[in-house]
Every structure is written in C-alpha cells, then in structure tokens.
Motif scaffolding. Structure first.
Motif, PDB file in Angstrom:
ATOM      1  N   ARG A 169      -5.002  -1.651  19.537  1.00 41.30           N
ATOM      2  CA  ARG A 169      -5.679  -2.791  18.929  1.00 41.30           C
ATOM      3  C   ARG A 169      -4.822  -4.044  18.839  1.00 41.30           C
ATOM      4  NH1 ARG A 169      -5.607   1.618  16.185  1.00 41.30           N
ATOM      5  NH2 ARG A 169      -4.010   0.803  14.791  1.00 41.30           N
ATOM      6  N   ALA A 170      -3.489  -3.877  18.859  1.00 44.48           N
ATOM      7  CA  ALA A 170      -2.629  -5.010  18.507  1.00 44.48           C
ATOM      8  C   ALA A 170      -1.400  -5.095  19.402  1.00 44.48           C
ATOM      9  CB  ALA A 170      -2.193  -4.880  17.047  1.00 44.48           C
ATOM     10  N   PHE A 171      -0.926  -6.320  19.593  1.00 47.91           N
ATOM     11  CA  PHE A 171       0.326  -6.588  20.295  1.00 47.91           C
ATOM     12  C   PHE A 171       1.037  -7.712  19.565  1.00 47.91           C
ATOM     13  CE2 PHE A 171       2.681  -9.368  23.178  1.00 47.91           C
ATOM     14  CZ  PHE A 171       3.607  -8.481  23.703  1.00 47.91           C
ATOM     15  N   GLY A 172       2.368  -7.601  19.462  1.00 46.32           N
ATOM     16  CA  GLY A 172       3.089  -8.689  18.832  1.00 46.32           C
ATOM     17  C   GLY A 172       4.567  -8.398  18.670  1.00 46.32           C
ATOM     18  N   PHE A 173       5.236  -9.317  18.003  1.00 45.58           N
ATOM     19  CA  PHE A 173       6.659  -9.146  17.715  1.00 45.58           C
ATOM     20  C   PHE A 173       6.979  -9.737  16.350  1.00 45.58           C
ATOM     21  CE2 PHE A 173       6.696 -13.209  20.252  1.00 45.58           C
ATOM     22  CZ  PHE A 173       7.151 -14.066  19.259  1.00 45.58           C
ATOM     23  N   THR A 174       8.155  -9.393  15.845  1.00 47.17           N
ATOM     24  CA  THR A 174       8.652  -9.933  14.598  1.00 47.17           C
ATOM     25  C   THR A 174      10.170  -9.829  14.602  1.00 47.17           C
ATOM     26  OG1 THR A 174       8.631  -9.706  12.175  1.00 47.17           O
ATOM     27  CG2 THR A 174       8.384  -7.698  13.466  1.00 47.17           C
ATOM     28  N   ALA A 175      10.801 -10.569  13.719  1.00 48.14           N
ATOM     29  CA  ALA A 175      12.270 -10.571  13.660  1.00 48.14           C
ATOM     30  C   ALA A 175      12.821  -9.393  12.882  1.00 48.14           C
ATOM     31  CB  ALA A 175      12.760 -11.877  13.029  1.00 48.14           C
ATOM     32  N   VAL A 176      11.973  -8.725  12.119  1.00 52.92           N
ATOM     33  CA  VAL A 176      12.430  -7.623  11.266  1.00 52.92           C
ATOM     34  C   VAL A 176      11.564  -6.386  11.530  1.00 52.92           C
ATOM     35  CG1 VAL A 176      13.344  -9.124   9.453  1.00 52.92           C
ATOM     36  CG2 VAL A 176      10.942  -8.440   9.384  1.00 52.92           C
ATOM     37  N   PRO A 177      12.071  -5.174  11.257  1.00 47.49           N
ATOM     38  CA  PRO A 177      11.297  -3.956  11.561  1.00 47.49           C
ATOM     39  C   PRO A 177      10.172  -3.668  10.585  1.00 47.49           C
ATOM     40  CG  PRO A 177      13.416  -3.367  10.611  1.00 47.49           C
ATOM     41  CD  PRO A 177      13.447  -4.861  10.822  1.00 47.49           C
ATOM     42  N   ASP A 178       9.989  -4.498   9.584  1.00 50.14           N
ATOM     43  CA  ASP A 178       8.934  -4.305   8.602  1.00 50.14           C
ATOM     44  C   ASP A 178       7.589  -4.730   9.200  1.00 50.14           C
ATOM     45  OD1 ASP A 178       7.310  -4.134   6.359  1.00 50.14           O
ATOM     46  OD2 ASP A 178       7.995  -6.056   5.539  1.00 50.14           O
ATOM     47  N   VAL A 179       6.819  -3.758   9.677  1.00 56.62           N
ATOM     48  CA  VAL A 179       5.512  -4.023  10.286  1.00 56.62           C
ATOM     49  C   VAL A 179       4.501  -3.038   9.697  1.00 56.62           C
ATOM     50  CG1 VAL A 179       4.158  -4.041  12.408  1.00 56.62           C
ATOM     51  CG2 VAL A 179       6.512  -4.888  12.430  1.00 56.62           C
ATOM     52  N   ASN A 180       3.400  -3.550   9.184  1.00 59.19           N
ATOM     53  CA  ASN A 180       2.344  -2.724   8.618  1.00 59.19           C
ATOM     54  C   ASN A 180       1.141  -2.782   9.556  1.00 59.19           C
ATOM     55  OD1 ASN A 180       0.313  -1.484   7.190  1.00 59.19           O
ATOM     56  ND2 ASN A 180       0.354  -2.867   5.446  1.00 59.19           N
ATOM     57  N   LEU A 181       0.994  -1.765  10.408  1.00 62.18           N
ATOM     58  CA  LEU A 181      -0.041  -1.778  11.429  1.00 62.18           C
ATOM     59  C   LEU A 181      -1.260  -0.978  11.012  1.00 62.18           C
ATOM     60  CD1 LEU A 181       2.119  -1.475  14.663  1.00 62.18           C
ATOM     61  CD2 LEU A 181       0.789  -3.451  13.919  1.00 62.18           C
ATOM     62  N   ALA A 182      -1.896  -1.357   9.922  1.00 57.17           N
ATOM     63  CA  ALA A 182      -3.153  -0.726   9.537  1.00 57.17           C
ATOM     64  C   ALA A 182      -4.193  -0.976  10.639  1.00 57.17           C
ATOM     65  CB  ALA A 182      -3.636  -1.280   8.210  1.00 57.17           C
ATOM     66  N   GLU A 183      -4.361  -2.190  11.041  1.00 64.49           N
ATOM     67  CA  GLU A 183      -5.126  -2.588  12.223  1.00 64.49           C
ATOM     68  C   GLU A 183      -4.285  -3.584  13.018  1.00 64.49           C
ATOM     69  OE1 GLU A 183      -8.005  -1.879  13.633  1.00 64.49           O
ATOM     70  OE2 GLU A 183      -8.640  -0.332  12.210  1.00 64.49           O
ATOM     71  N   GLN A 184      -3.813  -4.608  12.301  1.00 63.33           N
ATOM     72  CA  GLN A 184      -2.894  -5.607  12.842  1.00 63.33           C
ATOM     73  C   GLN A 184      -1.652  -5.607  11.952  1.00 63.33           C
ATOM     74  OE1 GLN A 184      -3.509  -7.269  15.647  1.00 63.33           O
ATOM     75  NE2 GLN A 184      -5.537  -6.357  15.868  1.00 63.33           N
TER      76      GLN A 184
END
Length: 222
Positions: free
Chosen positions: A156-171
């Motif tokens: 469902r999702a693609f992306g990046f961030t500077a930190v490993p804190d990612v909450n992928l419930a949907e996005q």
C-alpha cells in the motif's frame, strides 16, 4: 530491525587509490581522483551525492542527475512503476529505470526547491561483496536502511524517513522528524499520502491523495 550498514562499493574504481590500504572494499575507503568525486557502485561519480534525507535542496544543484518523473500527488503510483525503476523495461508513464543511481523527492507545486530528498543505488552490496536485494525496492513492513535513509515498501505504501520510527498501519503515521518524511500511496487510485509534516493524520490534517499542491519527483544518474 533495520539492515546493518551497507556499502555500495565492492572494489575501488579503476584509477582510484584507497585511503584504507590495499584492497579496501568499503565505500568510505575508496578515493577517487578529484575532491568532488565519490566512489559509488564501483565507479567514480562527480555529481551531487548525499547520504540520509536532505531537506531544501535547489533542483539546480543536482549536477549529474536527470529528472525522469514529475507528477502531482493526485497522480497514482503503482508497484510496477517502482519496480520499473529497478532496471526493467519501462513505459513512458512509469518511473524510469535508466541509471545505476536513483533519487526520490517531493516539492511544493511551482517550487524549484526539493523539500526533502533521499537517494540510493539500484543495487547494494555488503562489505563482503555479496549481493543483497536493494532496500528501495524490497517489500517490507519494517524500514530498511540504505545510504543513510530508512526506506519502506508495502502493498500500500512507499516512502522514506531520516529515522527508523515508522508506523505502517496503512501509511507512515509517525510524526518524529516529520519534515524528513516522504510517503506515497501505491497499488490503488490514491496518489500521495504525506509531504513532510503535511498529511491527513498530521497536525494540519491535509488529505494529499487528490492534491496538486505537492509533486512527486524522481531523478536518475549513471
């Protein structure tokens, strides 16, 4: 867990020396001629290169790169579009698969400055020289580290961030270091989800799925 540190230089490029001694195989140990050049994917690259997520970069500074994708956030991006960038044959409507390096970014519509960007190589190797699947295109519910940024791709999702804190419930619903976060819907009719601190679940509660206020940007380089 994020992947361990990876190097995209399995051997120093022809004509380069090594800072780490004979046979050095980590990218930090490869020394290319000319102070502006960097050893990436077994070649000396003289264009713009940065690790991690970089914010507020003028597009005019991206020397050595060619823009290949520039669509509004209202435009849907598919998994096939992303996989096309891994090097398979592409149609004109898909994200380009031309060079060995790729850069993803977003910007405000009408701006010549990228709000946030992250880049990587089309392949990656461990410091032992073994081939590994590129985290930019690996389907994973947890962020994968590549060239200093944390990348994710789900159904469902693609992306990046500077930190490993990612909450992928949907996005990506996390807001730590929110300005460094890019998030696009994939596999559906919706377009972008977040552009930094602007998203439906952010404090400003802006739905970008049909928005033309921001643009999805991709560059490639050899």
């Amino acid at each position: 867990q994020p992947l361990a540190r990876q190097s995209s230089c399995t051997r120093c490029p022809p004509g380069s020396g090594t800072e780490g001694g004979e046979g050095a195989d980590e990218i930090d140990d490869c020394k290319c001629p000319g102070g502006a050049q960097k050893a990436i994917d077994d070649a000396c690259f003289s264009g713009y290169w940065a690790s991690g997520v970089v914010e507020n970069v003028p597009e005019s500074s991206l020397t050595g790169w060619t823009k290949c994708y520039d669509e509004p956030y209202s435009s849907a991006t598919t998994v096939n579009d992303l996989l096309c960038a891994e090097g398979s044959s592409c149609s004109s409507s898909q994200i380009c698969g031309f060079g060995s390096k790729i850069l993803f970014a977003f910007k405000a519509d009408g701006s010549s400055t990228l709000s946030a960007l992250a880049m990587g190589t089309q392949r990656s190797t461990t410091v032992t020289g073994a081939q590994v699947e590129n985290p930019l295109f690996t389907e994973s519910e947890t962020p994968l580290l590549h060239n200093g940024a944390y990348w994710y791709r789900t159904a469902r999702a693609f992306g990046f961030t500077a930190v490993p804190d990612v909450n992928l419930a949907e996005q990506d619903l996390s807001n730590t270091n929110c300005s460094s976060r890019l998030g696009w819907n994939i596999g559906g009719v919706d377009g972008g989800f977040r552009a930094g601190c602007t998203c439906y679940t952010c404090d400003n509660a802006v739905d970008l799925a049909r928005s033309t206020a921001y643009r999805k940007i991709v560059y490639w380089a050899n």
